[in-house]
Design a protein around this motif. Structure first.
Motif, PDB file in Angstrom:
ATOM      1  N   CYS A  13      -7.135  16.307  13.518  1.00  7.17           N
ATOM      2  CA  CYS A  13      -8.517  15.773  13.689  1.00  7.17           C
ATOM      3  C   CYS A  13      -8.796  14.531  15.397  1.00  7.17           C
ATOM      4  O   CYS A  13      -9.406  14.615  15.829  1.00  7.17           O
ATOM      5  CB  CYS A  13      -9.506  16.190  12.875  1.00  7.17           C
ATOM      6  SG  CYS A  13      -9.714  17.699  12.621  1.00  7.17           S
ATOM      7  N   ILE A  55     -14.998  16.484   7.505  1.00  2.55           N
ATOM      8  CA  ILE A  55     -15.110  17.360   8.541  1.00  2.55           C
ATOM      9  C   ILE A  55     -16.010  18.267   8.867  1.00  2.55           C
ATOM     10  O   ILE A  55     -16.925  18.846   7.862  1.00  2.55           O
ATOM     11  CB  ILE A  55     -13.528  18.455   9.166  1.00  2.55           C
ATOM     12  CG1 ILE A  55     -13.372  18.879   7.563  1.00  2.55           C
ATOM     13  CG2 ILE A  55     -12.804  17.261   8.864  1.00  2.55           C
ATOM     14  CD1 ILE A  55     -12.490  19.697   8.067  1.00  2.55           C
ATOM     15  N   LYS A  72     -13.747  20.305  13.233  1.00  3.92           N
ATOM     16  CA  LYS A  72     -14.172  19.084  14.061  1.00  3.92           C
ATOM     17  C   LYS A  72     -14.427  17.685  13.457  1.00  3.92           C
ATOM     18  O   LYS A  72     -14.704  17.508  11.888  1.00  3.92           O
ATOM     19  CB  LYS A  72     -14.803  19.246  14.554  1.00  3.92           C
ATOM     20  CG  LYS A  72     -15.173  18.619  16.499  1.00  3.92           C
ATOM     21  CD  LYS A  72     -16.146  18.216  17.252  1.00  3.92           C
ATOM     22  CE  LYS A  72     -16.115  17.453  17.827  1.00  3.92           C
ATOM     23  NZ  LYS A  72     -17.159  17.635  18.368  1.00  3.92           N
ATOM     24  N   ILE A  73     -13.579  16.903  13.268  1.00  2.26           N
ATOM     25  CA  ILE A  73     -13.727  15.360  12.489  1.00  2.26           C
ATOM     26  C   ILE A  73     -15.050  15.116  12.647  1.00  2.26           C
ATOM     27  O   ILE A  73     -16.017  14.733  14.325  1.00  2.26           O
ATOM     28  CB  ILE A  73     -13.147  14.373  12.584  1.00  2.26           C
ATOM     29  CG1 ILE A  73     -13.247  13.740  11.917  1.00  2.26           C
ATOM     30  CG2 ILE A  73     -12.643  14.264  14.148  1.00  2.26           C
ATOM     31  CD1 ILE A  73     -11.278  12.296  11.559  1.00  2.26           C
TER      32      ILE A  73
END
Length: 94
Positions: A13, A55, A72-73
């Motif tokens: 990520c 995340i 998604k980070i």
């Protein structure tokens, strides 16, 4: 603090910085033998990282359940990965 799989998830990520499909993480278990299915292990790690706020999880809603499809980070996850990386680096005596 982090397992090897969680570090791998954060690394992927961190390097991409965009939505990543969860099938990318199956490569981590390509040559490893496990008692449970890798999909279940990956799902547990993703749930724990989402619970800690490292995340975001983008889900597909079915009638009875929610399935994590993309991740998604977060900024907290970026800092956590950078701190882990800094502790891992060797400091030279100057």
């Amino acid at each position: 603090m982090f397992s090897a799989l969680q570090i791998n998830i954060l690394k992927e990520c961190y390097e991409n910085r965009r939505k990543i499909h969860r099938s990318v993480f199956l490569r981590f278990y390509r040559n490893k033998k496990t008692k449970t299915t890798p999909v279940k292990i990956i799902t547990q790690s993703l749930d724990r990282l989402i619970g800690r706020g490292y995340i975001f999880g983008y889900c597909v809603h079915k009638s009875d359940k929610c399935y994590i499809e993309n991740i998604k980070i977060t900024p907290v996850g970026i800092r956590a990965y950078e701190d882990w990386w800094a502790r891992r680096q060797r400091k030279l005596p100057f």
